[in-house]
Structures are given as structure tokens and as C-alpha cells.
Design a protein around this motif. Structure first.
Motif, short mmCIF file in Angstrom:
data_model
loop_
_atom_site.label_atom_id
_atom_site.label_comp_id
_atom_site.label_asym_id
_atom_site.label_seq_id
_atom_site.Cartn_x
_atom_site.Cartn_y
_atom_site.Cartn_z
N PRO A 9 3.03 -12.04 -11.69
CA PRO A 9 3.38 -10.71 -11.19
C PRO A 9 4.09 -9.88 -12.25
O PRO A 9 4.70 -10.44 -13.18
N GLY A 10 4.02 -8.57 -12.11
CA GLY A 10 4.72 -7.70 -13.05
C GLY A 10 4.00 -6.41 -13.32
O GLY A 10 3.19 -5.94 -12.52
N ILE A 11 4.28 -5.85 -14.49
CA ILE A 11 3.75 -4.55 -14.91
C ILE A 11 2.66 -4.76 -15.94
O ILE A 11 2.90 -5.34 -17.01
N TYR A 12 1.48 -4.25 -15.65
CA TYR A 12 0.35 -4.33 -16.57
C TYR A 12 -0.11 -2.91 -16.91
O TYR A 12 0.01 -1.99 -16.09
N VAL A 13 -0.67 -2.77 -18.10
CA VAL A 13 -1.09 -1.44 -18.55
C VAL A 13 -2.55 -1.46 -18.96
O VAL A 13 -2.95 -2.27 -19.81
N PRO A 14 -3.39 -0.60 -18.37
CA PRO A 14 -4.76 -0.43 -18.85
C PRO A 14 -4.71 0.44 -20.11
O PRO A 14 -4.74 1.67 -20.04
N ALA A 15 -4.59 -0.21 -21.24
CA ALA A 15 -4.24 0.48 -22.49
C ALA A 15 -5.34 1.43 -22.96
O ALA A 15 -6.53 1.09 -22.93
N VAL A 16 -4.91 2.60 -23.41
CA VAL A 16 -5.84 3.52 -24.07
C VAL A 16 -6.13 2.98 -25.47
O VAL A 16 -5.33 2.23 -26.04
N LEU A 17 -7.28 3.38 -26.01
CA LEU A 17 -7.62 3.07 -27.39
C LEU A 17 -7.60 4.37 -28.19
O LEU A 17 -7.86 5.44 -27.65
N PHE A 18 -7.32 4.25 -29.47
CA PHE A 18 -7.28 5.44 -30.32
C PHE A 18 -8.41 5.39 -31.35
O PHE A 18 -8.78 4.31 -31.82
N TYR A 19 -8.94 6.57 -31.68
CA TYR A 19 -10.01 6.69 -32.67
C TYR A 19 -9.53 7.52 -33.85
O TYR A 19 -8.67 8.40 -33.71
N ASP A 20 -10.12 7.26 -35.03
CA ASP A 20 -9.79 8.07 -36.20
C ASP A 20 -10.73 9.26 -36.28
O ASP A 20 -11.55 9.50 -35.37
N VAL A 47 -7.19 -4.61 -21.72
CA VAL A 47 -8.02 -3.97 -22.73
C VAL A 47 -9.37 -3.64 -22.09
O VAL A 47 -9.97 -4.48 -21.42
N GLN A 48 -9.84 -2.42 -22.31
CA GLN A 48 -11.11 -1.98 -21.72
C GLN A 48 -11.07 -1.83 -20.20
O GLN A 48 -12.03 -2.17 -19.52
N GLY A 49 -9.97 -1.33 -19.68
CA GLY A 49 -10.01 -0.78 -18.35
C GLY A 49 -10.67 0.58 -18.46
O GLY A 49 -11.15 0.98 -19.53
N SER A 50 -10.68 1.33 -17.39
CA SER A 50 -11.30 2.66 -17.45
C SER A 50 -10.58 3.55 -18.45
O SER A 50 -11.20 4.36 -19.14
N ASN A 51 -9.25 3.41 -18.56
CA ASN A 51 -8.51 4.21 -19.54
C ASN A 51 -8.77 3.76 -20.97
O ASN A 51 -8.46 4.49 -21.90
N GLY A 52 -9.31 2.57 -21.13
CA GLY A 52 -9.66 2.08 -22.46
C GLY A 52 -11.07 2.44 -22.88
O GLY A 52 -11.56 1.93 -23.89
N GLU A 53 -11.72 3.32 -22.10
CA GLU A 53 -13.06 3.83 -22.43
C GLU A 53 -14.06 2.70 -22.68
O GLU A 53 -14.87 2.76 -23.62
N ALA A 54 -14.04 1.71 -21.85
CA ALA A 54 -14.91 0.54 -22.04
C ALA A 54 -16.37 0.91 -22.18
O ALA A 54 -17.10 0.36 -23.02
N GLN A 55 -16.83 1.86 -21.36
CA GLN A 55 -18.24 2.22 -21.38
C GLN A 55 -18.64 2.95 -22.66
O GLN A 55 -19.82 3.15 -22.92
N ARG A 62 -15.62 -3.94 -28.40
CA ARG A 62 -14.87 -4.55 -27.31
C ARG A 62 -14.15 -5.81 -27.80
O ARG A 62 -12.96 -6.02 -27.53
N LYS A 63 -14.88 -6.65 -28.52
CA LYS A 63 -14.28 -7.89 -29.01
C LYS A 63 -13.16 -7.59 -30.01
O LYS A 63 -12.10 -8.22 -29.99
N ALA A 107 -8.77 -13.10 -24.54
CA ALA A 107 -8.31 -12.68 -23.21
C ALA A 107 -8.14 -13.87 -22.29
O ALA A 107 -8.84 -14.88 -22.42
N THR A 108 -7.23 -13.75 -21.34
CA THR A 108 -6.95 -14.83 -20.39
C THR A 108 -7.60 -14.59 -19.03
O THR A 108 -7.88 -15.54 -18.31
N PHE A 109 -7.81 -13.32 -18.68
CA PHE A 109 -8.44 -12.95 -17.42
C PHE A 109 -9.44 -11.83 -17.66
O PHE A 109 -9.31 -11.07 -18.62
N ALA A 110 -10.45 -11.75 -16.77
CA ALA A 110 -11.45 -10.68 -16.84
C ALA A 110 -11.36 -9.83 -15.58
O ALA A 110 -11.25 -10.36 -14.47
N LEU A 111 -11.41 -8.52 -15.75
CA LEU A 111 -11.39 -7.57 -14.64
C LEU A 111 -12.79 -6.97 -14.51
O LEU A 111 -13.28 -6.35 -15.45
#
Length: 311
Positions: A9-20, A47-55, A62-63, A107-111
Motif C-alpha cells: 500500500p502507499g503512493i504510486y505515480v504514473p510517471a510522465v516521460l520527457f522528450y528532447d 512507467v507507461q501509464g496513460s500519463n507516460g504516453e505508452a501508446q 518502453r523497455k 518491473a515487478t508488476f504489470a498494469l
């Protein structure tokens, strides 16, 4: 198949990714972001939630994003911080491959999102079969990602999620639908150690905790990790009134960030206030606009940013 353990349990963040400026992953900015989040007291990074622009990413990107996140954490004394990976795709086969890639990358878990190209064929039976087949083949435990906005309106009800929760390799869910009734039904049906239910939005974070959630996996944590960790600690200390006062500000903050331009606005605000990255997103999304950032900062959001910097 042995029964897998749910994420802590706790606080998780769907991290954004940055581009150059060449539209490549900006690894320096990504590492800076991972470190700020970890130092902010979060439990894990998605990593690669919707905020991480996975698509918007290739399989190789991704890797690389997962590897960079895991290595940055490990090299800076945060080996205990959990890494989740978004592995949703439009076919069962590709989703399984992404789960295997995620494991290899650290990664330890997949969403897992529910496929959404052929919505008329996504019957209750097909949805359950899809998630079960992915979980059967995944080398890491999976979680159900319920986000109607990015799955063509598909909103899995508590009955479907409850059926999936009995699978030994399905260990939780992220409810970005924001439905507290659904969250409460699930938390009173399944134990947190076997099936962790996370609020998927900051504007229902404390309400979710009151209803027995395992915490939150929420976009606003990108901007305010320390504030979210603080609210969580205040709640756990039994200071419910204080937690709810802060929760009111988080609700305003969540709304303000959406008005700033979603993912781009969130990245723009991070750059403006914490000094790394930029507000660039991959098309067809639109990059951050300063006028929208200024409007978002009015009211409670700037208070929250000031609180973040003071903690």
C-alpha cells in the motif's frame, strides 16, 4: 500457479516521460524526475501509464524507460521503491509480450488496460478471458487498469473486477474511473494483501482511504509527491479532519492540472517549478502553453506547489 502477493500500500505515480528537441527520450530529465519522486516519499513508480504516453512509444522505448527507472532507483538508494509497468495493447499476444518485456526490464508488476479497438466485441466474457489469459502467461503479477477515457468508454464494473480478482496472478486494480462505490465494494470483498484496490485520481484519494483502498496511483503525484505522502501519513496517524482539509486542496489541484492541458500541462508545470524537462508531448497531443499554465496556477494549485517545496 502460486498465488502472487499484491503491491504494498502507499503512493504510486504514473510517471510522465520527457522528450528532447529531436523527439527522443530525454534520459537526463527522466532520471531527474524519478529521483525527485523517490525523494518525495512515494511507494512506487508506474512507467507507461496513460500519463507516460505508452501508446506513443516503441517496444524498445518502453523497455528503455523501465530500465532507466529501475536503474536510477537502484543506483541512488531506492531499491525498495516498486516499479510497475503499463503493458496494455490491442491484442492478447502483444500484451503478453509487453508483460515479458517489462519483467526483463526490471518491473515487478504489470498494469493492463482492456483492449478498445473492437468495443462491440468486448463482451463480459471476452474481457474476463483476455485478462485471465494475460495473467496466465505473464511472468510478473498483473493488475486491472480501469480507465474509461482511454478505453473507448469501457468501464469495468465491480462484478467483473471481482471475478478477475480470484485469479492467482491478478493482484490489484487502478480505478481511474473515480467510482468510490465500486472501490468500496471491492475493498470489502477482497483482502488488501491478495487484491490491492487503488484510487486512480487525486480528487478521490482520501475518500478511497476511508473506504479501505491501498492508496493511490494518481497523475498529480508527478507534481506533488511530498504532498501526497504527507496526506497519507496524516491519514494513517488518525488525523482524518486534517487529511480531508488537504484533500479538498488536492481536488482543486487535480482539476487545475487538467485545465493546464493534461499530460503536457503537467510536464510544463514540473519544468516551470522544478527545473527539468519540458512541456513537449508526442503528437497528436498538443504541447504545453504558458497561458494555460498561468491559469492553472491560480487558486489552490499554487498553494499546493508552495506546500510541496516546504515539506
Amino acid at each position: 500457479m502460486a498465488t502472487a502477493i499484491a503491491p504494498p500500500p502507499g503512493i504510486y505515480v504514473p510517471a510522465v516521460l520527457f522528450y528532447d528537441n529531436d523527439d527522443e527520450l530525454d534520459l537526463v530529465a527522466i532520471k531527474s524526475h524519478v529521483l525527485r519522486l523517490a525523494k518525495g516519499g512515494i511507494t512506487g513508480i508506474l512507467v507507461q501509464g496513460s500519463n507516460g504516453e505508452a501508446q506513443h512509444l516503441s517496444h524498445e522505448e518502453r523497455k528503455l524507460a523501465i530500465q532507466t527507472t529501475r536503474q536510477t532507483l537502484d543506483q541512488n538508494g531506492f531499491s525498495h521503491t516498486v516499479v510497475l509497468a503499463g503493458t496494455g495493447a490491442q491484442s492478447t499476444r502483444e500484451t503478453i509480450k509487453l508483460c515479458r518485456d517489462a519483467k526483463e526490464a526490471g518491473a515487478t508488476f504489470a498494469l493492463v488496460l482492456t483492449p478498445s479497438t473492437w468495443v462491440p466485441q468486448m463482451t463480459r466474457e471476452n474481457i474476463i478471458n483476455f485478462h485471465r489469459k494475460v495473467a496466465d502467461a505473464s511472468p510478473i503479477p498483473t493488475m486491472i487498469y480501469n480507465f474509461p477515457v482511454v478505453t473507448a468508454g469501457q468501464d469495468l464494473d465491480s462484478d467483473i473486477i471481482s471475478v478477475l480478482a480470484t485469479h492467482p496472478n491478478i493482484v490489484g486494480t487502478k480505478l481511474s474511473c473515480g467510482n468510490i462505490g465500486k472501490l468500496h465494494r471491492l475493498t470489502t470483498t477482497h483482502t488488501q494483501s491478495s487484491f490491492a484496490v487503488f484510487a486512480g485520481r487525486s480528487d478521490v484519494f482520501t475518500q478511497g482511504l476511508l473506504s479501505g483502498s491501498a492508496g493511490a496511483i494518481a497523475a498529480l503525484v508527478n507534481l506533488l509527491p511530498k504532498v501526497h505522502a504527507h496526506v497519507y501519513e496524516v491519514f494513517k496517524a488518525g488525523r482524518i479532519e486534517d487529511a480531508m482539509t488537504l484533500q479538498g486542496k488536492l481536488a482543486h489541484g487535480d482539476s487545475a492540472v487538467s485545465k493546464a492541458g493534461g499530460i503536457a500541462g503537467l510536464k510544463g508545470l514540473i519544468t516551470k517549478h522544478f527545473g527539468y524537462g519540458n512541456g513537449v508531448v508526442r503528437g497528436p497531443l498538443a504541447s504545453a502553453v504558458e497561458e494555460k499554465l498561468r491559469l492553472a496556477e491560480e487558486g489552490k494549485l499554487i498553494e499546493l506547489i508552495e506546500l510541496e517545496k516546504s515539506l
